[in-house]
Design a protein around this motif. Structure first.
Motif, PDB file in Angstrom:
ATOM      1  N   TRP A  35       0.839  -1.190   0.000  1.00 52.62           N
ATOM      2  CA  TRP A  35       0.000   0.000   0.000  1.00 52.62           C
ATOM      3  C   TRP A  35       0.878   1.245   0.000  1.00 52.62           C
ATOM      4  CZ3 TRP A  35      -1.030  -4.414   2.663  1.00 52.62           C
ATOM      5  CH2 TRP A  35      -2.278  -5.007   2.469  1.00 52.62           C
ATOM      6  N   ASP A  36       0.423   2.309  -0.697  1.00 50.91           N
ATOM      7  CA  ASP A  36       1.200   3.557  -0.739  1.00 50.91           C
ATOM      8  C   ASP A  36       0.576   4.612   0.175  1.00 50.91           C
ATOM      9  OD1 ASP A  36      -0.983   4.666  -2.042  1.00 50.91           O
ATOM     10  OD2 ASP A  36       0.047   4.977  -3.950  1.00 50.91           O
ATOM     11  N   HIS A  37       1.133   5.830   0.117  1.00 55.69           N
ATOM     12  CA  HIS A  37       0.691   6.913   1.005  1.00 55.69           C
ATOM     13  C   HIS A  37      -0.729   7.362   0.720  1.00 55.69           C
ATOM     14  CE1 HIS A  37       4.117   8.357   3.528  1.00 55.69           C
ATOM     15  NE2 HIS A  37       4.774   7.544   2.738  1.00 55.69           N
ATOM     16  N   GLU A  41      -3.669   0.160  -3.326  1.00 55.74           N
ATOM     17  CA  GLU A  41      -3.196  -1.211  -3.139  1.00 55.74           C
ATOM     18  C   GLU A  41      -2.542  -1.733  -4.418  1.00 55.74           C
ATOM     19  OE1 GLU A  41      -5.596  -5.339  -2.685  1.00 55.74           O
ATOM     20  OE2 GLU A  41      -5.933  -3.887  -1.050  1.00 55.74           O
ATOM     21  N   TYR A  42      -1.416  -2.404  -4.258  1.00 57.88           N
ATOM     22  CA  TYR A  42      -0.685  -2.979  -5.395  1.00 57.88           C
ATOM     23  C   TYR A  42      -0.406  -4.457  -5.151  1.00 57.88           C
ATOM     24  CZ  TYR A  42       0.336   1.888  -6.645  1.00 57.88           C
ATOM     25  OH  TYR A  42       0.234   3.228  -6.977  1.00 57.88           O
ATOM     26  N   THR A  43      -0.435  -5.231  -6.230  1.00 57.87           N
ATOM     27  CA  THR A  43       0.061  -6.606  -6.186  1.00 57.87           C
ATOM     28  C   THR A  43       1.513  -6.589  -6.625  1.00 57.87           C
ATOM     29  OG1 THR A  43      -2.085  -7.646  -6.570  1.00 57.87           O
ATOM     30  CG2 THR A  43      -0.140  -8.906  -7.200  1.00 57.87           C
ATOM     31  N   ASP A  44       2.378  -7.133  -5.776  1.00 58.24           N
ATOM     32  CA  ASP A  44       3.821  -7.002  -5.966  1.00 58.24           C
ATOM     33  C   ASP A  44       4.397  -8.226  -6.664  1.00 58.24           C
ATOM     34  OD1 ASP A  44       6.464  -6.377  -5.853  1.00 58.24           O
ATOM     35  OD2 ASP A  44       6.614  -6.315  -3.671  1.00 58.24           O
ATOM     36  N   PHE A  45       4.662  -8.080  -7.968  1.00 59.52           N
ATOM     37  CA  PHE A  45       5.332  -9.133  -8.743  1.00 59.52           C
ATOM     38  C   PHE A  45       6.828  -8.823  -8.902  1.00 59.52           C
ATOM     39  CE2 PHE A  45       2.329 -11.966 -11.402  1.00 59.52           C
ATOM     40  CZ  PHE A  45       1.487 -12.149 -10.327  1.00 59.52           C
ATOM     41  N   LEU A 376       1.344  -1.315 -14.056  1.00 63.01           N
ATOM     42  CA  LEU A 376       1.506  -0.497 -12.849  1.00 63.01           C
ATOM     43  C   LEU A 376       0.310   0.426 -12.653  1.00 63.01           C
ATOM     44  CD1 LEU A 376       3.473   0.128 -10.538  1.00 63.01           C
ATOM     45  CD2 LEU A 376       4.503   1.880 -11.995  1.00 63.01           C
ATOM     46  N   ALA A 377      -0.191   0.972 -13.731  1.00 69.45           N
ATOM     47  CA  ALA A 377      -1.357   1.858 -13.646  1.00 69.45           C
ATOM     48  C   ALA A 377      -2.591   1.127 -13.118  1.00 69.45           C
ATOM     49  CB  ALA A 377      -1.658   2.457 -15.017  1.00 69.45           C
ATOM     50  N   GLN A 378      -2.593  -0.203 -13.290  1.00 76.17           N
ATOM     51  CA  GLN A 378      -3.717  -1.010 -12.798  1.00 76.17           C
ATOM     52  C   GLN A 378      -3.377  -1.767 -11.521  1.00 76.17           C
ATOM     53  OE1 GLN A 378      -5.999  -3.087 -16.012  1.00 76.17           O
ATOM     54  NE2 GLN A 378      -4.446  -2.220 -17.393  1.00 76.17           N
ATOM     55  N   GLY A 379      -2.244  -1.392 -10.904  1.00 78.21           N
ATOM     56  CA  GLY A 379      -1.932  -1.939  -9.597  1.00 78.21           C
ATOM     57  C   GLY A 379      -1.111  -3.205  -9.581  1.00 78.21           C
ATOM     58  N   LEU A 380      -0.407  -3.505 -10.673  1.00 74.61           N
ATOM     59  CA  LEU A 380       0.446  -4.693 -10.727  1.00 74.61           C
ATOM     60  C   LEU A 380       1.883  -4.255 -10.982  1.00 74.61           C
ATOM     61  CD1 LEU A 380       0.855  -7.785 -10.827  1.00 74.61           C
ATOM     62  CD2 LEU A 380       0.322  -7.688 -13.282  1.00 74.61           C
ATOM     63  N   ILE A 381       2.774  -4.577 -10.066  1.00 73.87           N
ATOM     64  CA  ILE A 381       4.165  -4.154 -10.160  1.00 73.87           C
ATOM     65  C   ILE A 381       4.993  -5.224 -10.857  1.00 73.87           C
ATOM     66  CG2 ILE A 381       6.206  -3.440  -8.858  1.00 73.87           C
ATOM     67  CD1 ILE A 381       4.282  -2.683  -6.551  1.00 73.87           C
ATOM     68  N   GLN A 404      -5.465 -13.931  -5.603  1.00 73.99           N
ATOM     69  CA  GLN A 404      -4.712 -12.737  -5.994  1.00 73.99           C
ATOM     70  C   GLN A 404      -3.841 -13.019  -7.214  1.00 73.99           C
ATOM     71  OE1 GLN A 404      -2.176 -11.192  -2.894  1.00 73.99           O
ATOM     72  NE2 GLN A 404      -1.882  -9.223  -3.912  1.00 73.99           N
ATOM     73  N   PHE A 405      -3.242 -14.191  -7.252  1.00 70.47           N
ATOM     74  CA  PHE A 405      -2.421 -14.572  -8.399  1.00 70.47           C
ATOM     75  C   PHE A 405      -3.275 -14.649  -9.659  1.00 70.47           C
ATOM     76  CE2 PHE A 405      -0.019 -17.801 -10.923  1.00 70.47           C
ATOM     77  CZ  PHE A 405       1.181 -17.117 -11.021  1.00 70.47           C
TER      78      PHE A 405
END
Length: 419
Positions: A35-37, A41-45, A376-381, A404-405
């Motif tokens: 999560w950012d400031h 919410e992001y899924t971290d790949f 990234l714009a859709q929350g996937l790193i 989530q996967f």
């Protein structure tokens, strides 16, 4: 504090040489979620560049670190030693794929591990020369930057480099570099640059990391082992990115019939704590004299405790098997996404990469970057890599929940179908 305010502060306070991919700032993370400031919410790949095979803040890792903090934080092992350093070395000695009895020593970063593997090899052989490969990444220190086989951005403006280091061709069938050509390039080094009798070690990645997740063919690794045995050269396997269940085995070297003399490891060894290691054949590891190896923070007690927990989690949660299951699902998704620009999907276990070319058949960093930015714009790193920057590598935590996967793969499919 907003992300934009933090971005302005970063640009004012830190040098441009520290490249930063994201323009948002982390405040919390759990398993595969960050999560950012702004509360997004992001899924971290990316997993901290393959550091978090056991996920962000795994409960067992956190508990082990907290327990250690209640005892002591630091003594410097070479001044006042502690038992869990020894027991972690014993655990790794039992599992590293080297021939015969093994020994292990600990450091803080992957670059330190590689530097010390070189020191050990030179001490054991009495020789200066080191051979690495094109596309390799071994670190950013003077020696490891020299070993690295990619100029931009890692070597630009930082020469001259360390002496007695030479680069052979790493096999890559997609780009026309056969195993035979790679071995011929080694022979050319022996004929033109340094005699094999002056080479201490050959260092290779079983699966290249920054180079694009290129998998070393079995016949290539066997030939390296034979060549090293023929000339009394040590074989170093850099498992810093590929270790600790990422490839479906604890170490990627376990896929091969032959064994290295030394192995470097770091990243997911300690689940987010800074810890690295060199393990190898006992008689080789014993070559440096007392005091020749070490470091103030080498084998930090909280990191050692975390590493014990990581090994427990890998076994208890069967992360090697899970790496294979998730990787198979990812590979099927990538191959079935209908992406015209996709030219290759490769890897082992969950160390999977996708490579992209443009309509003319040339490597396209632009396409890889576009996919990365849309995700990234859709929350996937996602992370890119490769000598041409045209490869996307997938480094999700192996503990990621199935739902989530699957959601991330669905998002990825939609993006790929547009390219």
């Amino acid at each position: 504090m907003s992300n934009s305010e933090l971005q302005a502060r970063r640009l004012n306070a830190t040098p441009r040489g520290v490249g930063v991919m994201c323009d948002f700032y982390a405040v919390k993370a759990e398993n595969a979620t960050l999560w950012d400031h702004q509360g997004r919410e992001y899924t971290d790949f990316s997993a901290g560049i393959a550091v978090l095979n056991t996920g962000h803040r795994h409960p067992k890792v956190m508990a082990a670190v907290k327990q250690q903090l209640d005892c002591f934080t630091h003594t410097a092992f070479q001044v006042i030693p502690y038992e869990n350093y020894i027991s972690l070395a014993e655990r790794l000695n039992e599992r590293v794929p080297v021939a015969g009895p093994a020994k292990t020593t600990f450091f803080s970063t992957g670059a330190e591990a590689v530097e010390n593997a070189v020191k050990i090899a030179r001490a054991a052989t009495g020789r200066p020369g080191i051979i690495a490969f094109t596309g390799a990444f071994h670190g950013r220190t003077h020696m490891t930057m020299t070993l690295t086989g990619k100029v931009v951005p890692y070597k630009t403006g930082f020469g001259p480099f360390a002496s007695s280091v030479f680069h052979a061709r790493y096999p890559n069938a997609l780009h026309g570099h056969s195993v035979a050509a790679a071995l011929e390039s080694l022979e050319a080094i022996f004929k033109c640059d340094i005699s094999p009798q002056q080479v201490a070690a050959i260092i290779f990645e079983p699966i290249q990391g920054e180079g694009g997740f290129n998998v070393a063919p079995p016949e290539f690794v066997s030939a390296l082992r034979k060549l090293c045995d023929q000339h009394g050269i040590l074989l170093i396997a850099d498992e810093i990115q590929s270790g600790f269940a990422r490839t479906g085995k604890l170490f990627a070297c376990e896929y091969y019939d032959v064994k290295p003399d030394l192995i470097t490891m770091a990243k997911s060894l300690a689940g987010g704590m800074p810890l690295s290691a060199v393990a190898g054949r006992a008689e080789v590891m014993d070559a440096p004299q007392p005091g020749g190896l070490g470091g103030t923070y080498a084998g930090s007690p909280p990191a050692i405790a975390a590493a014990h927990a990581v090994l427990d989690v890998i076994d208890e949660e069967q992360l090697c098997q899970r790496a294979n299951q998730l990787g198979a699902k990812l590979t099927e998704t990538l191959q079935g996404a209908g992406c015209r620009a996709l030219v290759d999907v490769r890897g082992r276990g969950s160390m999977i990469a996708a490579e992209f070319n443009d309509a003319a058949g040339k490597p396209s960093a632009d396409i890889a970057r576009s996919i990365q930015q849309q995700a990234l714009a859709q929350g996937l790193i996602l992370l890119t890599c490769g000598v041409y920057g045209n490869v996307i590598r997938f480094l999700y935590p192996l503990t990621i929940p199935d739902a989530q996967f699957d959601s991330a793969l669905q998002l990825l499919t939609g993006i790929l179908a547009k390219h």
